[in-house]
Design a protein around this motif. Sequence first.
Motif, PDB file in Angstrom:
ATOM      1  N   HIS A   1       0.801  -1.195   0.000  1.00  0.00           N
ATOM      2  CA  HIS A   1       0.000   0.000   0.000  1.00  0.00           C
ATOM      3  C   HIS A   1       0.848   1.266   0.000  1.00  0.00           C
ATOM      4  N   MET A   2       1.972   1.184   0.658  1.00  0.00           N
ATOM      5  CA  MET A   2       2.870   2.350   0.659  1.00  0.00           C
ATOM      6  C   MET A   2       3.353   2.647  -0.758  1.00  0.00           C
ATOM      7  N   GLU A   3       3.716   1.605  -1.486  1.00  0.00           N
ATOM      8  CA  GLU A   3       4.216   1.798  -2.847  1.00  0.00           C
ATOM      9  C   GLU A   3       3.127   2.379  -3.749  1.00  0.00           C
ATOM     10  N   GLY A   5       0.855   4.424  -2.822  1.00  0.00           N
ATOM     11  CA  GLY A   5       0.815   5.847  -2.490  1.00  0.00           C
ATOM     12  C   GLY A   5       1.923   6.623  -3.182  1.00  0.00           C
ATOM     13  N   HIS A   6       3.115   6.036  -3.245  1.00  0.00           N
ATOM     14  CA  HIS A   6       4.232   6.699  -3.929  1.00  0.00           C
ATOM     15  C   HIS A   6       3.955   6.817  -5.431  1.00  0.00           C
ATOM     16  N   ILE A   7       3.403   5.776  -6.012  1.00  0.00           N
ATOM     17  CA  ILE A   7       3.059   5.818  -7.438  1.00  0.00           C
ATOM     18  C   ILE A   7       1.996   6.886  -7.685  1.00  0.00           C
ATOM     19  N   GLU A   9       1.480   9.599  -5.989  1.00  0.00           N
ATOM     20  CA  GLU A   9       2.124  10.909  -5.899  1.00  0.00           C
ATOM     21  C   GLU A   9       2.803  11.253  -7.225  1.00  0.00           C
ATOM     22  N   ASN A  10       3.487  10.282  -7.816  1.00  0.00           N
ATOM     23  CA  ASN A  10       4.160  10.522  -9.094  1.00  0.00           C
ATOM     24  C   ASN A  10       3.163  10.803 -10.212  1.00  0.00           C
ATOM     25  N   TYR A  12       0.247  12.310  -9.817  1.00  0.00           N
ATOM     26  CA  TYR A  12      -0.164  13.707  -9.593  1.00  0.00           C
ATOM     27  C   TYR A  12       0.904  14.685 -10.085  1.00  0.00           C
TER      28      TYR A  12
END
Length: 53
Positions: A1-3, A5-7, A9-10, A12
């Motif tokens: 789930h963290m990954e 979220g990082h994807i 962000e990218n 956006y």
Amino acid sequence: HMEAGHIGENIYLQATALGLGTVAVGAFDDGRVARIIGTTGDPLYIFPVGRRV
């Protein structure tokens, strides 16, 4: 789930850099989306990308 979220962000950041808009959609029919995109995993987010209005 963290990954995921990082994807997200990218996505956006890149959409903004291209003058586009996006929004994270987290409420959908998981099974239906998985069938439509042809995956065996569970989708976490949908990020439609397009022109801002």
